[in-house]
Design a protein around this motif. Structure first.
Motif, short mmCIF file in Angstrom:
data_model
loop_
_atom_site.label_atom_id
_atom_site.label_comp_id
_atom_site.label_asym_id
_atom_site.label_seq_id
_atom_site.Cartn_x
_atom_site.Cartn_y
_atom_site.Cartn_z
N ALA A 201 -7.21 11.13 -2.58
CA ALA A 201 -7.18 10.08 -1.47
C ALA A 201 -5.85 9.33 -1.74
CB ALA A 201 -8.31 9.18 -1.31
N ALA A 202 -4.91 10.03 -2.12
CA ALA A 202 -3.68 9.08 -2.69
C ALA A 202 -2.33 10.17 -3.04
CB ALA A 202 -3.99 8.08 -3.84
N ASN A 203 -1.28 9.52 -2.92
CA ASN A 203 -0.04 10.32 -3.69
C ASN A 203 0.11 9.73 -4.89
OD1 ASN A 203 1.68 9.58 -0.54
ND2 ASN A 203 1.04 11.95 -1.21
N VAL A 204 0.46 10.70 -5.96
CA VAL A 204 0.67 10.30 -7.25
C VAL A 204 2.13 10.84 -7.77
CG1 VAL A 204 0.05 12.82 -7.96
CG2 VAL A 204 -0.41 10.98 -9.58
N TYR A 205 2.77 9.81 -8.72
CA TYR A 205 3.93 10.11 -9.37
C TYR A 205 4.08 9.95 -10.81
CZ TYR A 205 3.86 7.69 -4.57
OH TYR A 205 3.71 7.51 -3.48
N LEU A 206 5.25 10.51 -11.24
CA LEU A 206 5.10 10.46 -12.82
C LEU A 206 6.55 9.77 -13.08
CD1 LEU A 206 4.55 13.29 -15.42
CD2 LEU A 206 6.80 12.47 -15.21
N VAL A 207 6.56 8.94 -14.03
CA VAL A 207 7.76 8.37 -14.41
C VAL A 207 8.20 9.18 -15.81
CG1 VAL A 207 9.20 6.24 -15.13
CG2 VAL A 207 7.20 6.09 -13.22
N LYS A 208 9.54 9.45 -15.86
CA LYS A 208 9.92 9.79 -17.11
C LYS A 208 11.66 9.60 -17.29
CE LYS A 208 9.78 12.48 -20.93
NZ LYS A 208 9.01 11.84 -22.22
N ASP A 209 12.07 9.06 -18.41
CA ASP A 209 13.22 8.42 -18.44
C ASP A 209 14.07 7.74 -17.33
OD1 ASP A 209 13.32 9.81 -21.05
OD2 ASP A 209 13.88 11.91 -20.06
N GLY A 210 13.16 6.81 -16.83
CA GLY A 210 13.52 5.81 -15.88
C GLY A 210 13.74 6.24 -14.40
N LYS A 211 13.05 7.61 -14.43
CA LYS A 211 13.17 8.13 -13.07
C LYS A 211 11.75 8.58 -12.28
CE LYS A 211 17.31 10.84 -14.26
NZ LYS A 211 17.87 12.21 -14.49
N ILE A 212 11.51 8.59 -10.96
CA ILE A 212 10.22 8.66 -10.54
C ILE A 212 10.25 10.06 -9.88
CG2 ILE A 212 8.71 8.03 -8.55
CD1 ILE A 212 9.89 5.19 -8.97
N TYR A 213 9.18 10.70 -10.24
CA TYR A 213 8.91 12.17 -9.72
C TYR A 213 7.67 12.39 -8.93
CZ TYR A 213 12.40 13.50 -13.18
OH TYR A 213 13.65 13.87 -14.12
N THR A 214 7.73 12.98 -7.70
CA THR A 214 6.56 13.17 -6.96
C THR A 214 6.79 14.40 -6.09
OG1 THR A 214 5.06 12.14 -5.25
CG2 THR A 214 7.18 11.81 -5.00
N HIS A 215 5.65 15.14 -5.71
CA HIS A 215 5.72 16.25 -5.01
C HIS A 215 6.50 16.30 -3.67
CE1 HIS A 215 4.57 20.03 -2.90
NE2 HIS A 215 3.87 20.58 -4.24
#
Length: 291
Positions: free
Chosen positions: A184-198
């Motif tokens: 029931a939400a979007n999800v995000y990963l942060v790596k090396d100062g960058k935000i990644y999401t589908h």
């Protein structure tokens, strides 16, 4: 969760206890409809225009012909808050179905859509927002048109129930190892100062809060990359967070029992939370922003 007494049913406002829907309502029998959940802070809508726009996109995608304009439904939703004298934090659930007709898979002809909306109290979950939450992972078994905010939520319900039974807040969904979103939400990963999401494809619901996060990231000069990450990437993430209208921007600190970094919300998530509060004009009950 307390529901306010006055609801919107079709084009009229009435007491919630007086509303009865017939058994041949297509939302009940087929899940044949769409919906929105809209956040309210201090008696004011947050992202109302974005939610109404998505409602119309979803209705068009499943061929429901709406008999009102965006302005008309927006005005009625504002009136719903006024009728209930809502001055605090709340949420509004809005649903539209194809209507009421004898049960048949084929669309009924000349049948008006059914619409209703109601409001519930929704205080901010400051404890989770400040400290972060635990989540689990779950195979994504949903259909291929997740961009439609339809009433067909059984796979989402099962995933979130499994997460709840494990003592977790949410379930991260994945297909062939690629993370799509949560139940029931979007999800995000942060790596090396960058935000990644589908990417915003048919495989996810393009969240209204997600749209704001993209803007916040631009304002903060944080790269926002629409690129799927994998289940394996999670173990080396610098930060992980999810977003929705009711969860806001929620830090994730454990996944399947494994701790993310030091188990505390990190700087980029905190920056986005602060930007969210400013954008939503939240002036009280704010996140403490401890690190």
């Amino acid at each position: 969760m307390s529901t306010y007494p006055i609801i919107l049913s079709q084009t009229k406002f009435t007491h919630r206890d007086s509303v009865r829907y017939p058994i041949e309502e297509r939302a009940l029998q087929f899940g044949d409809g769409v919906y929105e959940v809209i956040r309210v802070y201090n008696g004011e809508y947050y992202l109302l225009t974005e939610h109404v726009d998505r409602l119309f996109r979803s209705a068009e995608a499943i061929k429901i012909k709406l008999s009102f304009t965006k302005e008309e439904i927006s005005n009625q939703l504002v009136e719903l808050l006024n009728r209930n004298n809502i001055k605090e934090d709340a949420k509004v659930y809005l649903q539209i179905s194809r209507g009421t007709a004898p049960r048949d898979h084929v669309f009924p002809k000349e049948v008006p859509p059914n619409i209703y909306a109601y409001a519930q109290k929704q205080p901010r979950n400051l404890t989770n927002l400040e400290n972060g939450v635990c989540v689990t992972t779950h195979k994504d078994i949903r259909w291929e048109n997740c961009y439609i905010k339809s009433l067909n939520l059984l796979p989402n319900v099962l995933a979130k129930q499994e997460a709840s039974e494990k003592g977790c807040y949410e379930a991260i969904l994945h297909k062939n190892g690629l993370v799509t979103e949560c139940s029931a939400a979007n999800v995000y990963l942060v790596k090396d100062g960058k935000i990644y999401t589908h990417p915003a494809t048919n495989n996810i619901l393009y969240g209204c809060v997600r749209l704001r996060i993209e803007q916040f990231a631009r304002d903060l000069n944080i790269p926002f990359i629409e690129e799927p990450f994998t289940i394996d990437d999670i173990s080396t993430a610098d930060e992980l967070f999810l977003s929705s209208s009711t969860s806001e921007i929620m830090p994730i600190i454990h996944v399947d029992g494994e701790q993310i970094r030091d188990g505390k919300p990190q700087i980029i998530t905190r920056q986005l939370q602060k930007a969210y509060e400013q954008d939503a004009r939240i002036t009280k009950n704010r996140i403490k922003q401890t690190m």
